[in-house]
Motif scaffolding. Sequence first.
Motif, PDB file in Angstrom:
ATOM      1  N   PHE A 166      -3.863   4.491  -9.939  1.00 27.06           N
ATOM      2  CA  PHE A 166      -4.492   5.762  -9.291  1.00 27.06           C
ATOM      3  C   PHE A 166      -5.558   5.524  -8.451  1.00 27.06           C
ATOM      4  CE2 PHE A 166      -7.744   8.803  -9.349  1.00 27.06           C
ATOM      5  CZ  PHE A 166      -7.127   9.794  -8.929  1.00 27.06           C
ATOM      6  N   THR A 167      -6.465   4.505  -8.579  1.00 28.20           N
ATOM      7  CA  THR A 167      -7.521   4.200  -7.772  1.00 28.20           C
ATOM      8  C   THR A 167      -6.919   3.735  -6.329  1.00 28.20           C
ATOM      9  OG1 THR A 167      -8.857   3.667  -9.500  1.00 28.20           O
ATOM     10  CG2 THR A 167      -9.197   2.827  -7.494  1.00 28.20           C
ATOM     11  N   ILE A 168      -5.881   2.886  -6.240  1.00 24.40           N
ATOM     12  CA  ILE A 168      -5.300   2.386  -5.055  1.00 24.40           C
ATOM     13  C   ILE A 168      -4.745   3.677  -4.485  1.00 24.40           C
ATOM     14  CG2 ILE A 168      -3.404   1.131  -4.157  1.00 24.40           C
ATOM     15  CD1 ILE A 168      -3.698  -0.963  -6.359  1.00 24.40           C
ATOM     16  N   GLY A 169      -3.799   4.678  -4.893  1.00 23.89           N
ATOM     17  CA  GLY A 169      -3.079   5.416  -4.412  1.00 23.89           C
ATOM     18  C   GLY A 169      -4.134   6.806  -3.834  1.00 23.89           C
ATOM     19  N   TRP A 170      -5.036   6.981  -4.444  1.00 26.78           N
ATOM     20  CA  TRP A 170      -6.372   8.006  -4.268  1.00 26.78           C
ATOM     21  C   TRP A 170      -6.965   7.469  -2.961  1.00 26.78           C
ATOM     22  CZ3 TRP A 170     -11.694   8.344  -4.750  1.00 26.78           C
ATOM     23  CH2 TRP A 170     -12.208   9.552  -4.602  1.00 26.78           C
ATOM     24  N   SER A 171      -7.237   6.205  -3.111  1.00 21.32           N
ATOM     25  CA  SER A 171      -8.228   5.676  -2.061  1.00 21.32           C
ATOM     26  C   SER A 171      -7.338   5.505  -0.541  1.00 21.32           C
ATOM     27  CB  SER A 171      -8.759   4.127  -2.316  1.00 21.32           C
ATOM     28  OG  SER A 171      -9.333   4.205  -3.201  1.00 21.32           O
ATOM     29  N   LEU A 172      -5.872   5.404  -0.538  1.00 22.32           N
ATOM     30  CA  LEU A 172      -5.089   5.518   0.313  1.00 22.32           C
ATOM     31  C   LEU A 172      -5.277   6.839   1.203  1.00 22.32           C
ATOM     32  CD1 LEU A 172      -1.902   3.660  -0.710  1.00 22.32           C
ATOM     33  CD2 LEU A 172      -3.499   2.914   0.864  1.00 22.32           C
ATOM     34  N   GLY A 173      -5.414   7.923   0.519  1.00 22.50           N
ATOM     35  CA  GLY A 173      -5.745   9.322   1.070  1.00 22.50           C
ATOM     36  C   GLY A 173      -6.726   9.203   2.108  1.00 22.50           C
ATOM     37  N   TRP A 174      -7.955   8.590   1.553  1.00 27.16           N
ATOM     38  CA  TRP A 174      -8.936   8.570   2.673  1.00 27.16           C
ATOM     39  C   TRP A 174      -8.749   7.636   3.804  1.00 27.16           C
ATOM     40  CZ3 TRP A 174     -11.724  12.491   1.392  1.00 27.16           C
ATOM     41  CH2 TRP A 174     -12.065  12.528   0.010  1.00 27.16           C
ATOM     42  N   LEU A 175      -8.087   6.461   3.423  1.00 26.61           N
ATOM     43  CA  LEU A 175      -7.637   5.491   4.663  1.00 26.61           C
ATOM     44  C   LEU A 175      -6.910   5.985   5.634  1.00 26.61           C
ATOM     45  CD1 LEU A 175      -7.799   2.387   2.407  1.00 26.61           C
ATOM     46  CD2 LEU A 175      -9.604   3.144   3.654  1.00 26.61           C
ATOM     47  N   LEU A 176      -5.834   6.964   5.103  1.00 25.70           N
ATOM     48  CA  LEU A 176      -4.840   7.371   6.171  1.00 25.70           C
ATOM     49  C   LEU A 176      -5.206   8.374   6.854  1.00 25.70           C
ATOM     50  CD1 LEU A 176      -1.771   7.115   3.505  1.00 25.70           C
ATOM     51  CD2 LEU A 176      -1.777   5.781   5.701  1.00 25.70           C
ATOM     52  N   THR A 229       8.695   8.019  11.658  1.00 26.92           N
ATOM     53  CA  THR A 229       7.335   7.322  11.144  1.00 26.92           C
ATOM     54  C   THR A 229       7.391   5.779  10.704  1.00 26.92           C
ATOM     55  OG1 THR A 229       6.677   9.479  10.307  1.00 26.92           O
ATOM     56  CG2 THR A 229       5.339   7.361   9.230  1.00 26.92           C
ATOM     57  N   PRO A 230       6.879   5.072  11.289  1.00 27.70           N
ATOM     58  CA  PRO A 230       6.819   3.519  10.689  1.00 27.70           C
ATOM     59  C   PRO A 230       6.836   3.410   9.148  1.00 27.70           C
ATOM     60  CG  PRO A 230       4.953   4.038  12.561  1.00 27.70           C
ATOM     61  CD  PRO A 230       5.354   5.348  11.924  1.00 27.70           C
ATOM     62  N   TRP A 231       7.754   2.467   8.709  1.00 33.20           N
ATOM     63  CA  TRP A 231       8.075   2.187   7.473  1.00 33.20           C
ATOM     64  C   TRP A 231       6.794   2.229   6.468  1.00 33.20           C
ATOM     65  CZ3 TRP A 231       6.399  -1.908   4.754  1.00 33.20           C
ATOM     66  CH2 TRP A 231       5.926  -3.183   5.463  1.00 33.20           C
ATOM     67  N   TRP A 232       5.717   1.221   7.158  1.00 34.62           N
ATOM     68  CA  TRP A 232       4.525   1.116   6.170  1.00 34.62           C
ATOM     69  C   TRP A 232       3.896   2.356   6.242  1.00 34.62           C
ATOM     70  CZ3 TRP A 232      -0.418   1.683   8.658  1.00 34.62           C
ATOM     71  CH2 TRP A 232      -0.237   1.801   9.871  1.00 34.62           C
ATOM     72  N   LEU A 233       3.723   3.195   7.145  1.00 32.60           N
ATOM     73  CA  LEU A 233       3.088   4.658   6.995  1.00 32.60           C
ATOM     74  C   LEU A 233       3.523   5.426   5.939  1.00 32.60           C
ATOM     75  CD1 LEU A 233       1.868   5.528  10.389  1.00 32.60           C
ATOM     76  CD2 LEU A 233       0.374   5.308   8.400  1.00 32.60           C
ATOM     77  N   LYS A 234       5.151   5.238   6.172  1.00 38.23           N
ATOM     78  CA  LYS A 234       5.997   6.020   5.030  1.00 38.23           C
ATOM     79  C   LYS A 234       5.641   5.648   3.609  1.00 38.23           C
ATOM     80  CE  LYS A 234       9.924   5.599   7.270  1.00 38.23           C
ATOM     81  NZ  LYS A 234      11.225   5.898   7.941  1.00 38.23           N
ATOM     82  N   LEU A 235       5.498   4.390   3.579  1.00 37.44           N
ATOM     83  CA  LEU A 235       5.323   3.897   2.388  1.00 37.44           C
ATOM     84  C   LEU A 235       3.965   4.169   1.883  1.00 37.44           C
ATOM     85  CD1 LEU A 235       6.299   1.972  -0.064  1.00 37.44           C
ATOM     86  CD2 LEU A 235       5.363   0.025   1.324  1.00 37.44           C
ATOM     87  N   LEU A 236       2.871   4.037   2.465  1.00 41.48           N
ATOM     88  CA  LEU A 236       1.440   4.391   1.945  1.00 41.48           C
ATOM     89  C   LEU A 236       1.357   5.754   1.710  1.00 41.48           C
ATOM     90  CD1 LEU A 236      -0.473   2.064   4.332  1.00 41.48           C
ATOM     91  CD2 LEU A 236       0.347   1.451   2.139  1.00 41.48           C
ATOM     92  N   THR A 237       1.878   6.699   2.757  1.00 39.92           N
ATOM     93  CA  THR A 237       1.782   8.009   2.393  1.00 39.92           C
ATOM     94  C   THR A 237       2.751   8.546   1.159  1.00 39.92           C
ATOM     95  OG1 THR A 237       1.691   8.531   4.884  1.00 39.92           O
ATOM     96  CG2 THR A 237       2.207  10.292   3.546  1.00 39.92           C
ATOM     97  N   ALA A 238       3.776   8.025   0.873  1.00 47.24           N
ATOM     98  CA  ALA A 238       4.508   8.192  -0.304  1.00 47.24           C
ATOM     99  C   ALA A 238       3.538   7.940  -1.627  1.00 47.24           C
ATOM    100  CB  ALA A 238       5.707   7.716  -0.403  1.00 47.24           C
ATOM    101  N   ALA A 239       2.801   6.750  -1.298  1.00 47.85           N
ATOM    102  CA  ALA A 239       2.172   6.183  -2.485  1.00 47.85           C
ATOM    103  C   ALA A 239       0.953   7.070  -2.784  1.00 47.85           C
ATOM    104  CB  ALA A 239       1.478   4.951  -2.097  1.00 47.85           C
ATOM    105  N   TRP A 240       0.311   7.709  -1.823  1.00 51.36           N
ATOM    106  CA  TRP A 240      -0.568   8.743  -2.046  1.00 51.36           C
ATOM    107  C   TRP A 240      -0.464   9.972  -2.669  1.00 51.36           C
ATOM    108  CZ3 TRP A 240      -1.281  13.688   0.562  1.00 51.36           C
ATOM    109  CH2 TRP A 240      -2.644  14.162  -0.122  1.00 51.36           C
ATOM    110  N   VAL A 241       0.916  10.311  -2.183  1.00 51.33           N
ATOM    111  CA  VAL A 241       1.592  11.609  -2.823  1.00 51.33           C
ATOM    112  C   VAL A 241       1.756  11.359  -4.248  1.00 51.33           C
ATOM    113  CG1 VAL A 241       3.493  13.296  -2.776  1.00 51.33           C
ATOM    114  CG2 VAL A 241       2.274  12.460  -0.389  1.00 51.33           C
ATOM    115  N   TRP A 242       2.348  10.182  -4.440  1.00 51.86           N
ATOM    116  CA  TRP A 242       2.758   9.948  -6.061  1.00 51.86           C
ATOM    117  C   TRP A 242       1.683   9.851  -6.801  1.00 51.86           C
ATOM    118  CZ3 TRP A 242       7.125   9.805  -8.331  1.00 51.86           C
ATOM    119  CH2 TRP A 242       7.585   9.020  -9.588  1.00 51.86           C
ATOM    120  N   SER A 243       0.363   9.369  -6.084  1.00 52.25           N
ATOM    121  CA  SER A 243      -0.709   9.311  -7.079  1.00 52.25           C
ATOM    122  C   SER A 243      -1.493  10.576  -7.335  1.00 52.25           C
ATOM    123  CB  SER A 243      -1.908   8.307  -6.270  1.00 52.25           C
ATOM    124  OG  SER A 243      -2.329   9.198  -5.193  1.00 52.25           O
ATOM    125  N   ILE A 244      -1.358  11.594  -6.471  1.00 50.19           N
ATOM    126  CA  ILE A 244      -1.875  12.966  -6.743  1.00 50.19           C
ATOM    127  C   ILE A 244      -0.908  13.831  -7.690  1.00 50.19           C
ATOM    128  CG2 ILE A 244      -3.384  13.080  -4.581  1.00 50.19           C
ATOM    129  CD1 ILE A 244      -1.254  15.049  -3.336  1.00 50.19           C
TER     130      ILE A 244
END
Length: 358
Positions: free
Chosen positions: A14-24, A271-286
Amino acid sequence: MSLTAASTVDVALFTIGWSLGWLLLWRVRILPAASGDGRVPVAVIIPARNEAHALPHLLRPLVAQRREGDRIIVVDDHSTDETARVAQSFGAEVLHPPPPPPGWLGKPNACDAGASATTAEILVFLDADVRPGPTLLDDLAAEVSSSPDVLVSMQPWHRMDGVGEQASILCNITSLMGCGAFTILGDRAGATVAFGPVIAISRTAYDAAGGHADPEVRALHTEDIALARVVGRSRLFVGTASSTTFRMYPGGTRELVAGWTRTIATGARFTPWWLKLLTAAWVWSIAGGWIAIPLTYPLIALQIWVLGRRAGTTRPLAALVFPLLVIAFAVIFARSAFSLLRGRGVTWKGRDVDPRGR
């Protein structure tokens, strides 16, 4: 379950995914104010299909900031309402293009007709639902003049006045995350997308890229992304509540679902693959973090409220019931992805649109 009772793995994920939201969505970029009074004339091209209700909100502020030599061209894309009459009442030029040829979609055809009707050094393409800030044309012209080989684009601040319109919140947030321009990496992410409502480009760069007549642009309903890709470089901005805004889906939930279905999965496709992956991880965390660790619920609600306000109207109550926003986003994205994968047409403004651009 308390944070202490939750497993270390759950807390870490959760911490990783939630933090990605701020970074993205680290910081949105606001279009700088132009310095000085002089600029070259611009041609404003407005593709409009059945937009009589929206045009007054666009044309009134545009006329107020028009300078000598500027042209405001409304391309009436075979409307069945009073689009042409409303445009003429504000002193805009009105073009009536022929129907889209085979292999063309309506909006690229309209934009191409408008661009072909002028020799202006700077072209500004605006959607009819945009409500311009008082210095939008000066600011866009200054940005294009400083970087004539770059496509300049802005996502207006999204006015969501109705309760149902709040379902756009996660679509707005993920669209800004996926463009790559507002991450903690800043310009190093190398954005090559655009926001369709506001695009400005030099005539030289437009012609060199083939403009809306390029085969990749004219056949894709997300022609904004295609145009940015053929130009090769884009610089992106976001409007504010006190500057340039728009109201995308005033017609209610059905219009909202149809509109996002038409665009969101195709946007993810580019969308670049890495942005897709990180955005999906954020959505999954919330989506699942509060289920695994209920005490994280207020943290997620706070984040959605803060990030959502960077994109548009976000009510505190909407953030508090964010699981409903997640459900709405999942349904819209799944519907859009299904349409894209199966080639199932989407009806938009009375036309059937193939999401694959065929």
